[in-house]
Scaffold this active site. Sequence first.
Site, PDB file in Angstrom:
ATOM      1  N   CYS A   2       1.364   5.987  -5.453  1.00 55.76           N
ATOM      2  CA  CYS A   2       1.910   4.628  -5.458  1.00 55.76           C
ATOM      3  C   CYS A   2       1.490   3.848  -4.212  1.00 55.76           C
ATOM      4  CB  CYS A   2       3.421   4.675  -5.497  1.00 55.76           C
ATOM      5  SG  CYS A   2       4.092   5.758  -6.737  1.00 55.76           S
ATOM      6  N   ARG A  27      -5.650   4.127  -4.900  1.00 56.20           N
ATOM      7  CA  ARG A  27      -4.712   5.234  -4.781  1.00 56.20           C
ATOM      8  C   ARG A  27      -4.308   5.788  -6.151  1.00 56.20           C
ATOM      9  NH1 ARG A  27      -2.165   5.352   0.256  1.00 56.20           N
ATOM     10  NH2 ARG A  27      -0.239   6.174  -0.586  1.00 56.20           N
ATOM     11  N   TRP A  75       2.599   5.145  -9.715  1.00 56.71           N
ATOM     12  CA  TRP A  75       1.964   6.295 -10.372  1.00 56.71           C
ATOM     13  C   TRP A  75       3.115   7.134 -10.875  1.00 56.71           C
ATOM     14  CZ3 TRP A  75       1.461  11.707  -9.795  1.00 56.71           C
ATOM     15  CH2 TRP A  75       0.340  12.280 -10.385  1.00 56.71           C
ATOM     16  N   ASN A 101       7.780   4.788  -2.628  1.00 55.98           N
ATOM     17  CA  ASN A 101       6.789   5.846  -2.874  1.00 55.98           C
ATOM     18  C   ASN A 101       7.453   7.160  -2.543  1.00 55.98           C
ATOM     19  OD1 ASN A 101       4.982   3.849  -3.294  1.00 55.98           O
ATOM     20  ND2 ASN A 101       3.741   4.243  -1.470  1.00 55.98           N
ATOM     21  N   GLY A 102       7.146   8.198  -3.312  1.00 57.50           N
ATOM     22  CA  GLY A 102       7.715   9.509  -3.035  1.00 57.50           C
ATOM     23  C   GLY A 102       8.631   9.935  -4.172  1.00 57.50           C
ATOM     24  N   GLU A 485     -17.891  22.199  -5.711  1.00 52.50           N
ATOM     25  CA  GLU A 485     -17.697  20.761  -5.482  1.00 52.50           C
ATOM     26  C   GLU A 485     -18.496  19.931  -6.498  1.00 52.50           C
ATOM     27  OE1 GLU A 485     -15.740  18.931  -4.117  1.00 52.50           O
ATOM     28  OE2 GLU A 485     -16.678  17.028  -3.623  1.00 52.50           O
ATOM     29  N   LYS A 489     -16.807  17.286  -9.174  1.00 51.08           N
ATOM     30  CA  LYS A 489     -17.199  15.878  -9.275  1.00 51.08           C
ATOM     31  C   LYS A 489     -17.421  15.516 -10.742  1.00 51.08           C
ATOM     32  CE  LYS A 489     -16.337  14.296  -6.107  1.00 51.08           C
ATOM     33  NZ  LYS A 489     -15.640  15.226  -5.282  1.00 51.08           N
ATOM     34  N   GLU A 492     -14.068  15.589 -12.839  1.00 48.00           N
ATOM     35  CA  GLU A 492     -13.023  14.613 -12.533  1.00 48.00           C
ATOM     36  C   GLU A 492     -13.433  13.179 -12.860  1.00 48.00           C
ATOM     37  OE1 GLU A 492     -11.813  14.398  -8.401  1.00 48.00           O
ATOM     38  OE2 GLU A 492     -13.852  14.640  -7.711  1.00 48.00           O
ATOM     39  N   HIS A 508     -20.971  38.832 -16.168  1.00 50.75           N
ATOM     40  CA  HIS A 508     -19.727  39.600 -16.297  1.00 50.75           C
ATOM     41  C   HIS A 508     -18.713  38.881 -17.179  1.00 50.75           C
ATOM     42  CE1 HIS A 508     -21.182  42.520 -13.453  1.00 50.75           C
ATOM     43  NE2 HIS A 508     -21.564  41.513 -12.676  1.00 50.75           N
ATOM     44  N   LYS A 608      -5.514   9.050  -5.264  1.00 49.94           N
ATOM     45  CA  LYS A 608      -6.306   9.315  -4.061  1.00 49.94           C
ATOM     46  C   LYS A 608      -5.562  10.203  -3.087  1.00 49.94           C
ATOM     47  CE  LYS A 608      -9.837   8.869  -1.367  1.00 49.94           C
ATOM     48  NZ  LYS A 608     -10.977   9.719  -1.744  1.00 49.94           N
TER      49      LYS A 608
HETATM   50  C1  F6R Z   1     -11.734  15.300  -5.368  1.00 47.43           C
HETATM   51  C2  F6R Z   1     -10.738  14.908  -4.402  1.00 47.43           C
HETATM   52  C3  F6R Z   1      -9.523  15.755  -4.289  1.00 47.43           C
HETATM   53  C4  F6R Z   1      -9.066  15.845  -2.823  1.00 47.43           C
HETATM   54  C5  F6R Z   1      -7.725  16.590  -2.752  1.00 47.43           C
HETATM   55  C6  F6R Z   1      -7.244  16.741  -1.328  1.00 47.43           C
HETATM   56  O1  F6R Z   1     -12.795  14.398  -5.388  1.00 47.43           O
HETATM   57  O2  F6R Z   1     -10.861  13.919  -3.732  1.00 47.43           O
HETATM   58  O3  F6R Z   1      -9.719  17.014  -4.830  1.00 47.43           O
HETATM   59  O4  F6R Z   1     -10.038  16.511  -2.091  1.00 47.43           O
HETATM   60  O5  F6R Z   1      -6.756  15.888  -3.478  1.00 47.43           O
HETATM   61  O6  F6R Z   1      -7.045  15.514  -0.714  1.00 47.43           O
HETATM   62  P1  F6R Z   1      -6.990  15.360   0.837  1.00 47.43           P
HETATM   63  O7  F6R Z   1      -8.318  15.745   1.376  1.00 47.43           O
HETATM   64  O8  F6R Z   1      -6.663  13.920   1.084  1.00 47.43           O
HETATM   65  O9  F6R Z   1      -5.918  16.286   1.332  1.00 47.43           O
END
Ligand code: F6R
Length: 613
Positions: A2, A27, A75, A101-102, A485, A489, A492, A508, A608
């Site tokens: 949020c 976010r 959110w 928020n929270g 990673e 990408k 997601e 395996h 985010k």
């Molecule tokens: C993927 C991504 C997430 C963050 C994860 C941790 O592209 O951005 O997997 O890496 O939510 O977030 P932070 O680094 O802010 O703790």
Amino acid sequence: MCGIVGYLGTRQAAPILLDGLSKLEYRGYDSAGVCVMSNGELKVAKSKGRLATLSGLIDGGRAIQGTFGIGHTRWATHGAPSDINSHPHIADAGKIAVVHNGIIENYLRLKEDLVRKGKHFQSETDTEVVANLIEYYYDRLQDFPRAVRRAVGQLEGSYALGILCQDFPGTMIAVKKESPLIFGFGEGENFIASDVPAILKYTRKVVYLNDGDTVIFTKDTARFYDAFYDPVEKTPETIDWDISAAEKCGYDHFMIKEIHEQPKAVKGTLSPRIRDGRVVLDDVTLSKEYLEELKRIYIVACGSSYYVGCLGKHILEKTCRIPVEPILASEFRYSEPVLGSDTLVLIISQSGETADTKAALMEAKRQGARTLAIVNVVGSAIAKEADDVIYTWAGPEIAVATTKAFSTQLSVIYLIALYIADLLETIRPEEYDTIVNELLKLDQKIALCLTNDNVQKIRYYAEQYFKVHDAFFIGRNVDSAICLEGSLKLKEIAYIHSEAYAAGELKHGPISLIEEGTLVVAVATVDSLFDKTMSNVKEVRARGADVFGVTTEKHEAEIKKTVPSVITVPATHPMLQPSLTIIPLQTFAYYIALLRDCDVDKPRNLAKSVTVE
Ligand code: F6R
């Protein structure tokens, strides 16, 4: 997650709130709303869906006149995304408006109590409980700050709150606990926000509120109180990055802009910390004596930051000869880790606010381990709590899927590895010098991965493969960690089912999933393991997989004998190679997502900064 914006001043509030909320869109949210104080009335407009819908409802803000207001992007946690569940929430008698928020963990108990006391509720949210609880105390005390204080004293959970009271038109109260909130000082106007980009257009002077802080403010004054409600002085920090860092600047999406910003971000993170050929970590207090006693390093993080930890295991163990264990933050507390003064816990977080990561940090501290955080957001909760902090100078990262923060986190891992290895003398001086020299060239080599020719080539391959249903990323050693990673990408942002495997592990089990048309992304940059990875590539080719290969120039001719679609990256020191290998994987995922018409910067269901556990 949020987003909150609050404004008190002399300009029309609603357009400022909408503008601020638009800077927080990254976010992640599913509904939005604003509340503006107008002629002694709290006027609310809110709607499910995008901010543009809300803006349309109120004619870009012009339909609600008034110079004080709060805005929110939600959110959903408690209650589905809907107009009614959107914030701001107005208390039963219409006197109190709240954005939040929270999560209020004890909201059901509080709600039952308030219902018994005659309060009526419209929504399913925990936030409406906060509004009614404040109003309940306000009716008894007739004192806005005291009512807020009494209500907040009963809340369990996490909250950043922006609160207006109908009887106090020029005053706002904001409270923060475990959810980010900043206060912005303007000239004859003041702001609150969940993050700097929301208010950067109006002020650069901000205070990052601490947990338990309250601020009571008007357009001209601000009084701060700490968790014990003792008055505290706050000195504003000046934000030194430019607003353009939070705008697209001609790129179609923040993600591709941030991919292209990686040379600059990596240079900005590395070069101030390399002086006269030596790694200098001014802010870190890890002594040689402490490091000599060190038995283990845990790397704790979530998502991509965790994958930096997986790479960190390879890099730190090889260079420093200390056992390293990466652990997902959400598992850390429950895995009964062996912690103590001889354990270093490395915490990695772009946002510095991730709830699981912060909880793991607190647990590590509680058990007496030393904590070192790698964080991008200055003043964030994790940065404040850790014993030492190394900032990644990536600048604001807006796209939900991380790219430049990932690269700068990895850069900090290299610095830490060299720093520790130097103190413990586990690295030969010539090797140290070679790596430092390569580090200084890393930004230029990343830029070579992003030449127009290379990007067009990746785009071409994306056009070949964007319709696939399943993808497997395979590699060995650091390539296997970077595959995690690359695969994240793709899944997601392009919503393609994708998994990453150590190439040797395929046979395996997972190889049974390989069939005609499955996409396999084969990463083969480790010289000593190239032939072994190629054997695995041949195995999947024989079963009909389409293979997209990523390797260094040296292996191009060889890999092309088996794989027609190949992208090469420059070679560097093997320890640093993942910083180059990741670039085509990010770019590939970006173009595939684009071709699949996905909302690249704001993928579905994601946020985010994940401030709930
Ligand atoms: C993927 C991504 C997430 C963050 C994860 C941790 O592209 O951005 O997997 O890496 O939510 O977030 P932070 O680094 O802010 O703790």
